[in-house]
Write an enzyme that holds these catalytic residues in place. Structure first.
Site, PDB file in Angstrom:
ATOM      1  N   LYS A 256       4.559   0.825   8.964  1.00 34.37           N
ATOM      2  CA  LYS A 256       4.645   2.112   8.277  1.00 34.37           C
ATOM      3  C   LYS A 256       3.984   3.221   9.085  1.00 34.37           C
ATOM      4  CE  LYS A 256       3.233   0.106   4.560  1.00 34.37           C
ATOM      5  NZ  LYS A 256       2.530  -0.142   3.306  1.00 34.37           N
TER       6      LYS A 256
ATOM      7  N   GLU B 254       0.885  -1.165   0.000  1.00 33.62           N
ATOM      8  CA  GLU B 254       0.000   0.000   0.000  1.00 33.62           C
ATOM      9  C   GLU B 254       0.925   1.218   0.000  1.00 33.62           C
ATOM     10  OE1 GLU B 254      -2.716   0.180   3.323  1.00 33.62           O
ATOM     11  OE2 GLU B 254      -3.403   2.167   2.701  1.00 33.62           O
TER      12      GLU B 254
ATOM     13  N   ARG C 276       4.940 -12.755   9.581  1.00 26.96           N
ATOM     14  CA  ARG C 276       5.628 -11.457   9.498  1.00 26.96           C
ATOM     15  C   ARG C 276       7.003 -11.604  10.107  1.00 26.96           C
ATOM     16  NH1 ARG C 276       1.852  -7.443   8.440  1.00 26.96           N
ATOM     17  NH2 ARG C 276       3.140  -5.628   8.770  1.00 26.96           N
TER      18      ARG C 276
HETATM   19  P1  ATP Z   1       2.716  -1.968   7.584  1.00 25.04           P
HETATM   20  O1  ATP Z   1       2.003  -2.339   8.842  1.00 25.04           O
HETATM   21  O2  ATP Z   1       4.142  -1.684   7.786  1.00 25.04           O
HETATM   22  O3  ATP Z   1       2.008  -0.903   6.811  1.00 25.04           O
HETATM   23  P2  ATP Z   1       1.529  -3.740   5.786  1.00 25.04           P
HETATM   24  O4  ATP Z   1       1.442  -5.210   5.830  1.00 25.04           O
HETATM   25  O5  ATP Z   1       0.280  -2.972   6.011  1.00 25.04           O
HETATM   26  O6  ATP Z   1       2.674  -3.284   6.731  1.00 25.04           O
HETATM   27  P3  ATP Z   1       1.677  -3.469   2.975  1.00 25.04           P
HETATM   28  O7  ATP Z   1       2.098  -2.313   2.193  1.00 25.04           O
HETATM   29  O8  ATP Z   1       0.258  -3.844   2.943  1.00 25.04           O
HETATM   30  O9  ATP Z   1       2.159  -3.223   4.464  1.00 25.04           O
HETATM   31  O10 ATP Z   1       2.611  -4.719   2.674  1.00 25.04           O
HETATM   32  C1  ATP Z   1       2.990  -5.208   1.403  1.00 25.04           C
HETATM   33  C2  ATP Z   1       3.380  -6.640   1.571  1.00 25.04           C
HETATM   34  O11 ATP Z   1       4.471  -6.759   2.487  1.00 25.04           O
HETATM   35  C3  ATP Z   1       2.238  -7.446   2.152  1.00 25.04           C
HETATM   36  O12 ATP Z   1       2.122  -8.654   1.434  1.00 25.04           O
HETATM   37  C4  ATP Z   1       2.643  -7.661   3.574  1.00 25.04           C
HETATM   38  O13 ATP Z   1       2.076  -8.821   4.071  1.00 25.04           O
HETATM   39  C5  ATP Z   1       4.171  -7.696   3.489  1.00 25.04           C
HETATM   40  N1  ATP Z   1       4.779  -7.300   4.765  1.00 25.04           N
HETATM   41  C6  ATP Z   1       4.598  -6.154   5.441  1.00 25.04           C
HETATM   42  N2  ATP Z   1       5.285  -6.162   6.598  1.00 25.04           N
HETATM   43  C7  ATP Z   1       5.923  -7.352   6.674  1.00 25.04           C
HETATM   44  C8  ATP Z   1       6.787  -7.969   7.634  1.00 25.04           C
HETATM   45  N3  ATP Z   1       7.118  -7.365   8.754  1.00 25.04           N
HETATM   46  N4  ATP Z   1       7.265  -9.193   7.348  1.00 25.04           N
HETATM   47  C9  ATP Z   1       6.933  -9.815   6.207  1.00 25.04           C
HETATM   48  N5  ATP Z   1       6.125  -9.297   5.267  1.00 25.04           N
HETATM   49  C10 ATP Z   1       5.610  -8.076   5.482  1.00 25.04           C
HETATM   50 MG    MG Z   2      -1.364  -2.402   5.068  1.00 27.44          MG
END
Ligand code: ATP
Ligand code: MG
Length: 557
Positions: A272, A38, A262
């Site tokens: 983020k 995102e 994760r």
């Molecule tokens: P954040 O909470 O940092 O915003 P998110 O999962 O909402 O993380 P996205 O932009 O939706 O962030 O993530 C893109 C991809 O990266 C998704 O498939 C997500 O599952 C993966 N991802 C995000 N954080 C991690 C992590 N700590 N370990 C492994 N994969 C991750």
């Molecule tokens: Mg997200």
């Protein structure tokens, strides 16, 4: 952990096993994965795991990976983030086949919604968020139907069209899937598919005032792109049922969702939203502050793409969330930097050494750039009668087995001569101001015929041409392993001493440093030029110290 270190012996991870089987049985000839960030912030080290996994699978097996921006939330998303994400994925060493945006599919998604309405599988609900929450029930209590659930298909179509045309204010209505308010999985209790939001979108502008929810965009986008293996993190396990329900009822390409744990590292935060707070509240200088666990922060700090890929490879994929020691990341970094970093000499806390018997005006000596690298080459270093050494490399009253400089004692100056300390010069207050030494002319490195054996080798710089530099030394951003797991706000645990700025005196070769260069300041650590560096003020970041306690600690355990 020691198991995780031996990557060469690593067997297939569970996703690789699934894919190998899918290819063997002919379910697929080739696979399609995607990395779906995102664009609401900069990528962090957790995302690197997902990137290496998704792109790694299609390097290993036939197929390709798309980069898809999951931009269904107009309020938090920005084009700046899109650009930074692309830069970071490329920098990590991966290239996507197609660049896509969930917003590219807004028309498709709208058509999908109409299809559900036409099939009696979606309805417009006028309930407020509070009313909906009450009717939703709890994990142990079934929910109750909304009074709007029985609306006719015609009425639903009419209302949904009006929603789209901007006839209703934000939050006044939603489109919901008609599944089962008593379902054991709360996410299946008539989930919201669309909400009204009169907001400008970074790509579609003001075309839309209704936006699809994550669950109604994600799986459908996977389907449109014919993604075979849609990999996400464990918190989406309960969403899989809805993912499958939507695909089945829309009769679209059957993508499959798989989940992995994760990956988080200690002494930092990987979210983020939290990283954004650090930026906006100015706890750090920006997303790319070298203390940040963002890809851009790590890059500026001096991390190499290879070290991050290596780290992701070693931690592998798992089914259970866990915290990885930042020490492993630093271990992977040192492994790579040791092979590629150019060796340079920098004195941080200088004391002047006068070589009393050195008669020449100075000379040019040669030093290897990196003895670990055959193609590392050599560089010139100038030597003269006045040099600086590190003041803590000298002791006036030295204990036994002190192999550095002390009165009457000899040391080798790296790539130069052996010197002996003859006299300690002090000011009126008794502070040491200079050391008077003599050198052994036959002891020149590379052509040493002196037959003198010394145990200590010191780094030094020529006083005549040493360049003053600024060095930024970083420590952990947080004082505790998991700041989100402590009482109070995570920001209460920020390390107040995470940045220390010190001066250094560098050999002039460092004036040629470029942003991509990696250096080892001999006996000090690994460093790189910072982007804030200007010609008359060179700024270096300490990437990581030399010492590596991590591997030793693992062996002890
Ligand atoms: P954040 O909470 O940092 O915003 P998110 O999962 O909402 O993380 P996205 O932009 O939706 O962030 O993530 C893109 C991809 O990266 C998704 O498939 C997500 O599952 C993966 N991802 C995000 N954080 C991690 C992590 N700590 N370990 C492994 N994969 C991750
Ligand atoms: Mg997200």
């Amino acid at each position: 952990m020691s198991e995780e270190i031996k990557k060469e012996e690593r067997s297939l991870n569970f996703l690789e096993e699934i894919i190998e089987e899918d290819l063997k049985t002919g379910k697929y000839q080739s696979i399609v994965t995607r990395f779906p960030p995102e664009p609401n912030g900069y990528l962090h080290i957790g995302h690197a795991s997902s990137i290496c996994l998704n792109f790694g699978l299609t390097q290993k097996f036939p197929g390709y990976t798309n980069l898809r921006f999951d931009d269904t939330n107009p309020v938090t998303e920005e084009t700046e983030y899109v650009e930074s994400i692309k830069e970071d994925v490329r920098w990590l060493g991966f290239e996507w086949k197609n660049e896509r945006f969930a917003s590219d599919y807004f028309d498709n998604l709208y058509a999908f919604a109409l299809k559900l309405i036409n099939n009696g599988l979606a309805y417009v609900d006028d309930s407020t968020a509070e009313e909906m929450a009450v009717l939703k029930g709890t994990p142990t209590e079934p929910g109750k139907d909304s009074i709007y659930r029985t609306r006719s298909i015609e009425e639903n179509k009419d209302l949904f069209t009006k929603m789209k045309n901007g006839e209703f204010p934000d939050g006044s209505r939603t489109l919901r899937a008609k599944i089962d308010m008593q379902h054991i999985n709360m996410l299946m209790r008539d989930p919201i598919l669309y909400r009204i939001k009169h907001a400008h979108h970074h790509r579609t502008g003001d075309k839309w005032c209704i936006y699809p929810m994550y669950d109604f965009a994600h799986g459908q986008s996977d389907s449109i792109e014919e993604v075979t293996h849609s990999i996400c993190t464990m918190e989406f396990v309960p969403h899989r049922e809805l993912y499958d329900w939507l695909i089945k009822n829309l009769e679209i390409y059957p993508s499959h969702q798989y989940e992995f744990a994760r990956r988080n590292i200690n002494y930092t935060v990987t979210s983020k939203r939290k990283l954004l707070q650090l930026v906006t509240e100015k706890h750090v200088t920006g997303w790319d502050d070298p203390r940040m666990p963002t890809i851009s922060g790590l890059r500026r700090r001096g991390y190499t793409p290879k070290s991050i890929r290596d780290f992701c490879d070693r931690i592998g994929v798992a089914k259970r969330d866990n915290m990885v020691d930042v020490g492993l990341l630093e271990f992977c970094l040192r492994e790579d930097l040791n092979k590629i970093a150019l060796r340079r000499m920098v004195v941080f806390d200088p004391i002047k050494v006068i070589i009393t018997n050195y008669e020449s005006d100075g000379e040019v000596l040669h030093s290897e750039n990196n003895s670990e690298d055959e193609k590392g080459g050599i560089r010139d270093i100038s030597f003269s009668k006045e040099i600086y050494i590190e003041s803590n490399d000298f002791m006036e009253v030295a204990p036994k087995k002190y192999f550095r400089l002390a009165p009457g004692q000899m040391v080798r100056l790296k790539s130069a001569y052996i010197i002996k300390c003859d006299e300690v010069i002090k000011d009126a207050d008794g502070n040491i101001t200079e050391l008077h030494c003599s050198y052994i002319p036959e002891s020149k490195s590379g052509s040493d015929t002196s037959e003198i054996k010394v145990k200590g080798t010191l780094h030094w710089v020529n006083a005549a041409d040493a360049v003053e530099i600024e060095v930024r030394e970083y420590d952990r951003l947080f004082q505790v392993e998991d700041p989100t797991d402590e009482e109070g706000d995570f920001k209460d645990y920020i390390n107040p001493d995470s940045l220390k700025v010190v001066k250094g005196f560098a050999e002039p070769a460092l004036k040629e440093a470029k942003l991509d260069d990696r250096f080892q300041f001999i006996r000090k650590g690994y460093y790189c030029l910072d982007k804030e560096s200007v010609d008359d003020k060179l700024v270096f970041n300490r990437t990581v110290t030399l010492k590596d306690g991590w591997m030793k600690d693992q062996k002890k355990n």
